[in-house]
Design a protein around this motif. Structure first.
Motif, PDB file in Angstrom:
ATOM      1  N   UNK A  74       0.835  -1.215   0.000  1.00 51.72           N
ATOM      2  CA  UNK A  74       0.000   0.000   0.000  1.00 51.72           C
ATOM      3  C   UNK A  74       0.865   1.258   0.000  1.00 51.72           C
ATOM      4  N   UNK A  75       2.043   1.138   0.604  1.00 51.18           N
ATOM      5  CA  UNK A  75       2.947   2.289   0.698  1.00 51.18           C
ATOM      6  C   UNK A  75       3.416   2.765  -0.677  1.00 51.18           C
ATOM      7  N   UNK A  76       3.532   1.858  -1.605  1.00 53.04           N
ATOM      8  CA  UNK A  76       3.991   2.233  -2.957  1.00 53.04           C
ATOM      9  C   UNK A  76       3.053   3.266  -3.578  1.00 53.04           C
ATOM     10  N   UNK A  77       1.767   3.011  -3.451  1.00 51.73           N
ATOM     11  CA  UNK A  77       0.804   3.957  -4.032  1.00 51.73           C
ATOM     12  C   UNK A  77       0.842   5.293  -3.288  1.00 51.73           C
ATOM     13  N   UNK A  78       0.976   5.221  -1.967  1.00 50.49           N
ATOM     14  CA  UNK A  78       1.058   6.469  -1.187  1.00 50.49           C
ATOM     15  C   UNK A  78       2.231   7.320  -1.637  1.00 50.49           C
ATOM     16  N   UNK A  79       3.358   6.676  -1.873  1.00 46.47           N
ATOM     17  CA  UNK A  79       4.554   7.431  -2.281  1.00 46.47           C
ATOM     18  C   UNK A  79       4.351   8.094  -3.647  1.00 46.47           C
ATOM     19  N   UNK A  80       3.628   7.398  -4.503  1.00 40.19           N
ATOM     20  CA  UNK A  80       3.328   8.011  -5.804  1.00 40.19           C
ATOM     21  C   UNK A  80       2.361   9.185  -5.651  1.00 40.19           C
ATOM     22  N   UNK A  81       1.358   8.996  -4.808  1.00 40.29           N
ATOM     23  CA  UNK A  81       0.395  10.089  -4.589  1.00 40.29           C
ATOM     24  C   UNK A  81       1.069  11.309  -3.970  1.00 40.29           C
ATOM     25  N   UNK A  82       2.113  11.061  -3.187  1.00 42.26           N
ATOM     26  CA  UNK A  82       2.841  12.187  -2.570  1.00 42.26           C
ATOM     27  C   UNK A  82       3.510  13.077  -3.616  1.00 42.26           C
ATOM     28  N   UNK A  83       3.723  12.533  -4.791  1.00 42.01           N
ATOM     29  CA  UNK A  83       4.385  13.328  -5.836  1.00 42.01           C
ATOM     30  C   UNK A  83       3.503  14.480  -6.321  1.00 42.01           C
ATOM     31  N   UNK A  84       2.236  14.364  -6.008  1.00 43.50           N
ATOM     32  CA  UNK A  84       1.319  15.433  -6.419  1.00 43.50           C
ATOM     33  C   UNK A  84       0.627  15.990  -5.179  1.00 43.50           C
ATOM     34  N   UNK A  85       1.038  17.172  -4.772  1.00 47.42           N
ATOM     35  CA  UNK A  85       0.507  17.722  -3.517  1.00 47.42           C
ATOM     36  C   UNK A  85      -0.843  18.402  -3.703  1.00 47.42           C
ATOM     37  N   UNK A  86      -1.165  18.743  -4.942  1.00 47.20           N
ATOM     38  CA  UNK A  86      -2.423  19.458  -5.240  1.00 47.20           C
ATOM     39  C   UNK A  86      -2.527  20.747  -4.449  1.00 47.20           C
ATOM     40  N   UNK A  87      -1.415  21.474  -4.355  1.00 48.63           N
ATOM     41  CA  UNK A  87      -1.440  22.787  -3.695  1.00 48.63           C
ATOM     42  C   UNK A  87      -0.773  23.806  -4.604  1.00 48.63           C
ATOM     43  N   UNK A  88      -1.465  24.270  -5.621  1.00 46.90           N
ATOM     44  CA  UNK A  88      -0.864  25.242  -6.537  1.00 46.90           C
ATOM     45  C   UNK A  88      -0.634  26.577  -5.841  1.00 46.90           C
ATOM     46  N   UNK A  89       0.387  27.286  -6.287  1.00 42.76           N
ATOM     47  CA  UNK A  89       0.666  28.589  -5.688  1.00 42.76           C
ATOM     48  C   UNK A  89      -0.389  29.595  -6.161  1.00 42.76           C
ATOM     49  N   UNK A  90      -1.174  30.059  -5.218  1.00 39.61           N
ATOM     50  CA  UNK A  90      -2.255  30.993  -5.569  1.00 39.61           C
ATOM     51  C   UNK A  90      -2.078  32.319  -4.847  1.00 39.61           C
ATOM     52  N   UNK A  91      -0.810  32.682  -4.596  1.00 39.29           N
ATOM     53  CA  UNK A  91      -0.516  33.904  -3.836  1.00 39.29           C
ATOM     54  C   UNK A  91      -1.100  35.152  -4.498  1.00 39.29           C
ATOM     55  N   UNK A  92      -1.229  35.114  -5.832  1.00 38.87           N
ATOM     56  CA  UNK A  92      -1.752  36.290  -6.537  1.00 38.87           C
ATOM     57  C   UNK A  92      -3.211  36.585  -6.176  1.00 38.87           C
ATOM     58  N   UNK A  93      -3.876  35.626  -5.519  1.00 40.06           N
ATOM     59  CA  UNK A  93      -5.287  35.842  -5.159  1.00 40.06           C
ATOM     60  C   UNK A  93      -5.441  36.503  -3.786  1.00 40.06           C
ATOM     61  N   UNK A  94      -4.353  36.478  -3.008  1.00 44.10           N
ATOM     62  CA  UNK A  94      -4.464  36.899  -1.602  1.00 44.10           C
ATOM     63  C   UNK A  94      -4.993  38.328  -1.479  1.00 44.10           C
ATOM     64  N   UNK A  95      -4.418  39.253  -2.251  1.00 46.56           N
ATOM     65  CA  UNK A  95      -4.817  40.657  -2.087  1.00 46.56           C
ATOM     66  C   UNK A  95      -6.288  40.879  -2.434  1.00 46.56           C
TER      67      UNK A  95
END
Lengths: 159, 183
Positions: free
Chosen positions: A53-74
């Motif tokens: 099961x850990x193999x799949x978890x390690x692959x999923x970790x490669x994609x954090x799904x947290x894009x940089x959206x700093x331009x929206x803050x203001x």
């Protein structure tokens, strides 16, 4: 570590746990962590299932799904309660009092009228009073002289 | 939250900095469209600001934000379904897949692995994608994730199991390449 075989019931439950939540302990439901960890510690087979099961978890970790959206803050912060109250509440209070375009015209007209009234009141305080006395006095003189006083003068009008 | 309601800009900024990127990430996972996801995240925060004066102390801000974003994303997906999925989005996904699959040289690079994982996730049904994102990428408890998705824990587990099974099949077929590149 015990080398006894994993019971089929435990194997099924453990496999389902890893199928759902993967191999990371912090993803498992709290109530199942101790049970699963003790099985992994006791049975090599349980550890093997977890490693798969850990193999799949390690692959999923490669994609954090947290894009940089700093331009929206203001733009998001521009809509906070403080900012919106600055932009909308204060004008609305003013607009409740004066719902028209500018307030300086009616305000200056009111000030002029007030000033004029005060000036008139202070500079000629007896004007109207004196006029009233003069009219009464002249009427009385006419009455006293008698000759030119009209017969139609209604009694009781002069108190 | 009381500080937010009082207009404390630092408190608002902290909330935005902490939750914005994960929210946009979830919305992208759900809708497959970045600009739409950004709109959804912004709208979720605007609703939070409006709600701040009547905030219930027991409510968890992150759960509330995710739930609002989740519901907004569902609305967006339904809207898109009604209008039919735009051709450009479909092309974008298939181009990514094709380039990642054909270009074996770049499989060793982190960017390609990420893209392949993202592509595999994007092919899952929306609810499976959301469940995996909330549990695996947002480290939420099963109860919290089920609450956000407005489903039971059993239903959540079913989505997770089916989603992970599909991903395992897709991604572990090229396990040697992928794991070789990650290790």
């Amino acid at each position: 570590m015990s080398h006894s075989n994993l019971s089929s019931q435990d194997r099924d439950k453990l496999t389902f746990l890893f199928d759902c939540y993967g191999a990371y302990i912090h993803h498992w439901p709290e109530e199942k962590r101790d049970w699963a960890l003790s099985l992994i510690e006791q049975h090599p087979e349980a550890k093997t299932i977890r490693d798969q099961a850990l193999e799949l978890d390690q692959l999923l970790d490669q994609s954090s799904a947290e894009p940089d959206s700093a331009h929206l803050v203001s733009s998001i912060l521009a809509q906070t309660p403080a900012k919106t109250s600055q932009n909308s509440v204060k004008p609305s209070l003013l607009s409740q009092l004066w719902p028209y375009e500018s307030i300086w015209r009616p305000l200056s007209a009111l000030t002029t009228a007030g000033t004029f009234g005060i000036l008139l009141g202070t500079s000629s305080p007896n004007l109207l009073y004196q006029q009233e006395i003069t009219e009464i006095e002249s009427a009385y003189m006419e009455f006293s002289l008698g000759d030119s006083f009209p017969n139609s003068f209604p009694e009781g009008e002069i108190d | 939250m009381a500080r937010v309601a009082q207009g404390d800009e630092n408190a608002c900024r902290l909330l935005v900095q902490r939750h914005l990127n994960p929210l946009v990430g979830l919305a992208i996972r759900m809708t497959g469209n970045k600009s739409e996801a950004e709109d959804i995240a912004q709208e979720a925060f605007v609703r939070l600001w409006k709600q701040s004066h009547d905030w219930q102390a027991k409510a968890k801000i992150s759960t509330w934000l995710y739930r609002v974003a989740h519901n907004l994303a569902i609305d967006a997906i339904r809207r898109k379904d009604r209008q039919k999925l735009s051709v450009s989005d479909q092309v974008e996904i298939s181009e990514n897949t094709t380039s990642a699959q054909n270009n074996q040289d770049h499989m060793l690079h982190q960017q390609d692995i990420t893209r392949q994982v993202e592509t595999a996730i994007s092919r899952l049904p929306e609810r499976q994608r959301t469940a995996i994102t909330l549990i695996h990428h947002r480290d939420m408890s099963n109860k919290e994730a089920a609450n956000i998705m407005d489903i039971s824990v059993d239903a959540l587990e079913s989505l997770l199991a089916r989603g992970r099974k599909s991903l395992k099949k897709t991604l572990l077929e090229s396990r040697a390449d992928l794991l070789g590149a990650t290790s």
